[in-house]
Design a protein around this motif. Structure first.
Motif, mmCIF file in Angstrom:
data_model
loop_
_atom_site.group_PDB
_atom_site.id
_atom_site.type_symbol
_atom_site.label_atom_id
_atom_site.label_comp_id
_atom_site.label_asym_id
_atom_site.label_seq_id
_atom_site.Cartn_x
_atom_site.Cartn_y
_atom_site.Cartn_z
ATOM 1 N N PRO A 1 13.440 68.635 26.552
ATOM 2 C CA PRO A 1 14.757 68.261 26.013
ATOM 3 C C PRO A 1 15.709 67.716 27.072
ATOM 4 O O PRO A 1 16.488 66.795 26.791
ATOM 5 C CB PRO A 1 15.283 69.579 25.428
ATOM 6 N N GLN B 1 17.468 63.975 26.881
ATOM 7 C CA GLN B 1 18.912 63.760 26.969
ATOM 8 C C GLN B 1 19.244 62.757 28.063
ATOM 9 O O GLN B 1 20.087 61.863 27.888
ATOM 10 C CB GLN B 1 19.613 65.095 27.243
ATOM 11 N N CYS B 2 18.560 62.879 29.213
ATOM 12 C CA CYS B 2 18.790 61.960 30.320
ATOM 13 C C CYS B 2 18.297 60.557 29.970
ATOM 14 O O CYS B 2 18.975 59.559 30.236
ATOM 15 C CB CYS B 2 18.087 62.480 31.569
ATOM 16 N N ARG C 1 18.108 59.116 27.176
ATOM 17 C CA ARG C 1 19.011 58.448 26.221
ATOM 18 C C ARG C 1 20.186 57.785 26.941
ATOM 19 O O ARG C 1 20.668 56.739 26.499
ATOM 20 C CB ARG C 1 19.487 59.450 25.165
ATOM 21 N N GLU D 1 12.087 63.028 20.929
ATOM 22 C CA GLU D 1 11.701 64.295 21.556
ATOM 23 C C GLU D 1 10.491 64.884 20.860
ATOM 24 O O GLU D 1 10.468 65.035 19.642
ATOM 25 C CB GLU D 1 12.863 65.288 21.501
#
Length: 280
Positions: free
Chosen positions: A147, A151-152, A154, A166
């Motif tokens: 996860p 997030q990074c 994106r 994911e």
């Protein structure tokens, strides 16, 4: 109260060199140019001395001429992976040179439908982001099981029009991509488990184990990627996997078993090795 001044370049360099930083001068320049206040710079230098990756301190890594956002606890893109990008870009660009109409007509400047690239085990999304910059119009998808990496990624891929998913390998991808992927670019973990302890401190302590550990011979995740690749590639599509020179023959053999025709590309300049399998 006196205003604190920035430490000098020589002072920062000396501290980094004493801590064992091979490129102390370059790292000092990057830290000094980061726009940090004096107290922030002192803390940043101390973190580097303590073994934190420079890229995690700066918040970015240079990759293929781009600044890729890198968050804490996310795999830092290596320069050797630029070979994976080069090879993938070359394959994606080949389509633009193929005739698209009847004999005697000019080749199309771009394919009639967007080419589809999947950056599997994407980490920060560096590969997908670089390829979006190199091959305009490509449809970029990236996936990772971590996860924090998603997030990074994106932060890097969404601004260039791509999508990040994911999940575990192909299970994260939209079903409509099945059988329609032109290029699968994969930097799966390939360090043998027993070799993790020999890696530099900053990697083995500050990067996620899932992005490094490839199992007993380093090929566990690669084999899983290869086993399903033919179902996701279009006819004539390619799977590209970064690996080591020592492991390349095993990666190539696995591709043969997976119905792909492999070749190996190496770069002494980048210290990189990529095995490229074509779906016939």
């Amino acid at each position: 109260m006196p205003v604190q001044s920035l430490p000098s370049r020589s002072a920062v360099t000396s501290r980094l060199r004493a801590a064992g930083c091979v490129f102390a001068e370059d790292e000092a320049d990057l830290l000094l140019s980061a726009g940090l206040a004096p107290n922030e710079l002192i803390i940043a230098v101390q973190r580097r001395v303590d073994g934190f990756p420079l890229e995690h301190i700066l918040g970015w890594a240079e990759f293929c001429g781009l600044r890729i956002r890198v968050e804490p606890a996310v795999f830092v893109p290596r320069r050797r992976t630029e070979l994976l990008v080069r090879e993938a870009a070359g394959l994606l660009c080949v389509v633009a040179a193929e005739p698209a109409g009847p004999a005697g007509t000019a080749p199309s400047a771009m394919p009639s439908t967007p080419q589809v690239l999947v950056d599997l085990c994407c980490g920060s999304g560096a590969v997908g982001t670089a390829l979006a910059a190199l091959v305009p119009g490509v449809e970029v998808h990236a996936s990772d099981v971590d996860p924090a990496a998603v997030q990074c990624a994106r932060l890097n891929i969404l601004p260039v029009g791509g999508a990040v998913h994911e999940g575990d390998l192909y299970s994260a991808l939209p079903a409509r991509l099945r059988g329609n992927v032109d290029v699968l670019a994969v930097n799966a973990p390939y360090v043998p488990t027993a070799s993790i302890s020999n890696m530099p401190y900053e990697a083995r302590v500050h990067e996620p184990r899932v992005s490094l550990d490839g199992g007993p011979d380093g090929l566990d995740t690669q084999r899983r990627v290869i086993a399903e690749a033919a179902a996701w590639l279009r006819p004539g599509g390619h799977l590209l996997i970064e690996t080591s020179r020592r492991q390349a023959p095993l990666t190539a053999a696995a591709m043969v078993c997976g119905g792909l025709s492999p070749r190996t590309s190496t770069s002494a300049e980048l210290d990189g090795t990529v095995v490229i399998g074509k779906l016939l």
